[in-house]
Design a protein around this motif. Structure first.
Motif, PDB file in Angstrom:
ATOM      1  N   GLU A  30       0.845  -1.180   0.000  1.00  0.00           N
ATOM      2  CA  GLU A  30       0.000   0.000   0.000  1.00  0.00           C
ATOM      3  C   GLU A  30       0.891   1.245   0.000  1.00  0.00           C
ATOM      4  O   GLU A  30       0.834   2.081   0.897  1.00  0.00           O
ATOM      5  N   ALA A  31       1.768   1.361  -0.984  1.00  0.00           N
ATOM      6  CA  ALA A  31       2.650   2.517  -1.116  1.00  0.00           C
ATOM      7  C   ALA A  31       2.366   3.137  -2.477  1.00  0.00           C
ATOM      8  O   ALA A  31       2.890   2.694  -3.488  1.00  0.00           O
ATOM      9  N   VAL A  32       1.507   4.155  -2.518  1.00  0.00           N
ATOM     10  CA  VAL A  32       0.965   4.627  -3.783  1.00  0.00           C
ATOM     11  C   VAL A  32       1.367   6.080  -4.043  1.00  0.00           C
ATOM     12  O   VAL A  32       0.858   6.989  -3.369  1.00  0.00           O
ATOM     13  N   PRO A  33       2.279   6.339  -4.987  1.00  0.00           N
ATOM     14  CA  PRO A  33       2.689   7.712  -5.279  1.00  0.00           C
ATOM     15  C   PRO A  33       1.534   8.628  -5.677  1.00  0.00           C
ATOM     16  O   PRO A  33       1.615   9.843  -5.497  1.00  0.00           O
ATOM     17  N   ALA A  34       0.454   8.083  -6.233  1.00  0.00           N
ATOM     18  CA  ALA A  34      -0.692   8.919  -6.585  1.00  0.00           C
ATOM     19  C   ALA A  34      -1.256   9.629  -5.365  1.00  0.00           C
ATOM     20  O   ALA A  34      -1.717  10.772  -5.452  1.00  0.00           O
ATOM     21  N   PHE A  35      -1.235   8.973  -4.202  1.00  0.00           N
ATOM     22  CA  PHE A  35      -1.714   9.605  -2.980  1.00  0.00           C
ATOM     23  C   PHE A  35      -0.800  10.747  -2.549  1.00  0.00           C
ATOM     24  O   PHE A  35      -1.258  11.766  -2.040  1.00  0.00           O
ATOM     25  N   ALA A  36       0.516  10.565  -2.722  1.00  0.00           N
ATOM     26  CA  ALA A  36       1.453  11.631  -2.376  1.00  0.00           C
ATOM     27  C   ALA A  36       1.198  12.862  -3.237  1.00  0.00           C
ATOM     28  O   ALA A  36       1.210  14.000  -2.751  1.00  0.00           O
ATOM     29  N   GLU A  37       0.944  12.639  -4.515  1.00  0.00           N
ATOM     30  CA  GLU A  37       0.657  13.753  -5.413  1.00  0.00           C
ATOM     31  C   GLU A  37      -0.672  14.416  -5.045  1.00  0.00           C
ATOM     32  O   GLU A  37      -0.799  15.645  -5.042  1.00  0.00           O
ATOM     33  N   GLN A  38      -1.665  13.609  -4.692  1.00  0.00           N
ATOM     34  CA  GLN A  38      -2.987  14.133  -4.355  1.00  0.00           C
ATOM     35  C   GLN A  38      -2.951  14.981  -3.085  1.00  0.00           C
ATOM     36  O   GLN A  38      -3.581  16.048  -3.009  1.00  0.00           O
ATOM     37  N   THR A  39      -2.241  14.517  -2.046  1.00  0.00           N
ATOM     38  CA  THR A  39      -2.241  15.202  -0.763  1.00  0.00           C
ATOM     39  C   THR A  39      -1.201  16.305  -0.669  1.00  0.00           C
ATOM     40  O   THR A  39      -1.244  17.128   0.251  1.00  0.00           O
ATOM     41  N   GLY A  40      -0.246  16.324  -1.600  1.00  0.00           N
ATOM     42  CA  GLY A  40       0.827  17.299  -1.529  1.00  0.00           C
ATOM     43  C   GLY A  40       1.849  16.980  -0.459  1.00  0.00           C
ATOM     44  O   GLY A  40       2.673  17.829  -0.097  1.00  0.00           O
ATOM     45  N   ARG A  41       1.815  15.770   0.064  1.00  0.00           N
ATOM     46  CA  ARG A  41       2.765  15.327   1.095  1.00  0.00           C
ATOM     47  C   ARG A  41       3.690  14.272   0.500  1.00  0.00           C
ATOM     48  O   ARG A  41       3.302  13.515  -0.389  1.00  0.00           O
ATOM     49  N   ASN A  42       4.907  14.178   1.044  1.00  0.00           N
ATOM     50  CA  ASN A  42       5.796  13.121   0.598  1.00  0.00           C
ATOM     51  C   ASN A  42       5.405  11.798   1.250  1.00  0.00           C
ATOM     52  O   ASN A  42       4.539  11.742   2.127  1.00  0.00           O
ATOM     53  N   CYS A  43       6.057  10.726   0.828  1.00  0.00           N
ATOM     54  CA  CYS A  43       5.680   9.381   1.296  1.00  0.00           C
ATOM     55  C   CYS A  43       5.827   9.247   2.808  1.00  0.00           C
ATOM     56  O   CYS A  43       5.074   8.505   3.450  1.00  0.00           O
ATOM     57  N   ALA A  44       6.815   9.970   3.389  1.00  0.00           N
ATOM     58  CA  ALA A  44       7.066   9.856   4.822  1.00  0.00           C
ATOM     59  C   ALA A  44       5.928  10.431   5.656  1.00  0.00           C
ATOM     60  O   ALA A  44       5.805  10.113   6.837  1.00  0.00           O
TER      61      ALA A  44
END
Length: 453
Positions: A30-44
């Protein structure tokens, strides 16, 4: 498809011994770069150590809120790939299908995700299609689609939601239950213990479930729902085996409750879950019986930030299963078909994981585990016991969890080393064939790489 996990087809066929090295794993992530782009937050921001699936407190709230938080426009597509190299202490005889007896380099898994929120009330995470490089097959994978709304309950903030998913516990926000519990990913190349609970993977992808849940005052979580079996044609279409483990008789109810609070400078959770299912094995109804399973479990987690960029987490779960495989006995899938009570049993499994992440990049995890249960010579060979235990350790490196990848903000990767030490394997410190092999022959050293973009 999980390390130390139940494989339905091998549940009654304890495996041979081995020692291994692998360069990543097989469990969906469950490590999805699309969510990082959507939220404006990095993976961390969402994931401990800058890579999935272990969630931070922010990540848990994002999931419980239906994946709807949006700060930027995004493309709701992501992909990941996992590769592995496996070396075993003893050559595997016979070798895994399509592979060598030893020193196997494989693509464990490649997946395409559709993930994101639509407006304020709908969102989802869909591992839409996965290629299993070991089994050389395509299928769908974990799906979690949500409808949510904010509310006030007794004057406190609450989230009320529905989740449609295809794997019991995939919807859970804590990394204690089987779907997202450590070791997060594993390999299908090396042998793992044969016994495990129904809730621990066999229903994944072969069922559809709808649950209602409430998240009250950011402290109390309550969920209730049920699972059913899709048609044979649908399961064939999405790449699943309709006969494995069979079809549910009616619905299989599932319940979950958890409490979360601040403790010792961190976030503490304690919870419980239950699943009851009746199954026609291999979809064969001719016996007039069903196999019955009742699984219940307890779990707890604790997560704390240390300094500016370090973190410490601890997860533990206990699962108990009572089983009565009356239909399998009558159909001679277990036993010789003469005793309808040939497969009554119970299993206990506990697993813990303590992880320290240094500077948000280097992680060290230690995870003891134990599987034990009642003696049954129809289910388990050798001494008739399902017992396996040991400890798993992992060191991993995530260089770009902070979003500073030279290949762009969507690219992330994790590299690591994992070692599994067995004390018992499939019932004994010695293999069931009593040919001189011992549990340590199954010790596995794995090297792994795992990328997402």
């Amino acid at each position: 498809m999980k390390a130390m996990k139940f494989s339905w087809k091998s549940a009654f066929l304890p495996g041979a011994a081995l020692f291994g090295i692998a360069l990543a794993f097989h469990r969906p992530a469950e490590a999805v770069p699309a969510f990082a782009e959507q939220t404006g937050r990095n993976c961390a921001a969402c994931h401990v150590g800058g890579f999935g699936p272990e969630l931070t407190q922010f990540g848990r709230e994002f999931k419980l809120g239906g994946y709807t938080l949006r700060m930027h426009k995004s493309v709701p597509l992501s992909a990941m790939a996992i590769a592995s190299w496996t070396h075993t202490q003893k050559d595997q005889v016979p070798p895994p299908e399509h592979l060598n007896r030893n020193d196997n380099l494989v693509l464990d898994q490649a997946s395409l995700f559709v993930a994101g929120g639509i407006g304020e009330h709908f969102g989802g995470f869909a591992q839409l299609v996965t290629y299993d490089g070991v089994g050389r097959a395509w299928s769908w994978d974990n799906i979690d689609l949500r409808a949510v709304t904010n509310a006030k309950v007794f004057g406190q903030d609450a989230i009320i939601g529905l989740t449609l998913n295809n794997n019991p516990t995939a919807q859970d926000p804590w990394n204690t239950l089987p779907a997202w519990g450590f070791p997060f990913t594993d390999t299908a190349v090396s042998e793992t213990p044969g016994a495990g609970e129904l809730i621990d993977d066999p229903l994944g992808g072969n069922t559809l479930g709808l649950s209602a849940y409430g998240w009250f005052d950011h402290k109390v979580y309550v969920e209730a729902g049920a699972y059913s079996s899709p048609s044979r044609g649908f399961l064939n279409f999405v790449g699943m085996d309709p006969k494995d483990p069979g079809s549910l008789h009616g619905i299989a109810p599932y319940g979950r409750i958890a409490y979360q609070a601040d403790l010792a400078g961190g976030t503490f959770e304690i919870g419980a879950n239950v699943l009851h299912a009746a199954i026609f094995p291999e979809r064969d109804r001719s016996s007039g019986f069903t196999d019955h399973y009742t699984d219940w479990g307890l779990d707890s987690s604790w997560l704390r930030s240390v300094g500016k960029s370090d973190s410490l987490s601890a997860n533990v779960r206990f699962e108990h299963e009572n089983g009565d495989l009356r239909a399998s006995c009558a159909l001679a899938l277990v036993g010789d078909g003469t005793d309808p009570a040939c497969a009554r049993y119970h299993l206990n499994e506990w697993r813990a994981a303590v992880r320290y992440t240094w500077h948000g990049k280097v992680g060290l995890t230690v995870s003891p585990f134990s599987i034990s249960g009642s003696r049954n010579f129809n289910l388990y060979e050798g001494n008739g016991r399902p017992d396996s235990n040991g400890v798993l350790g992992q060191i991993d490196f995530t260089p770009w969890g902070g979003g500073n990848s030279p290949l762009g903000p969507r690219f992330n990767a994790r590299f690591g080393v994992q070692y599994t030490l067995y004390g018992k394997f499939n019932g004994s410190r010695h293999d069931y064939d009593f040919a001189g092999a011992n549990a340590h022959d199954n010790n596995a050293l794995r090297l792994f790489t795992w990328i997402a973009f």
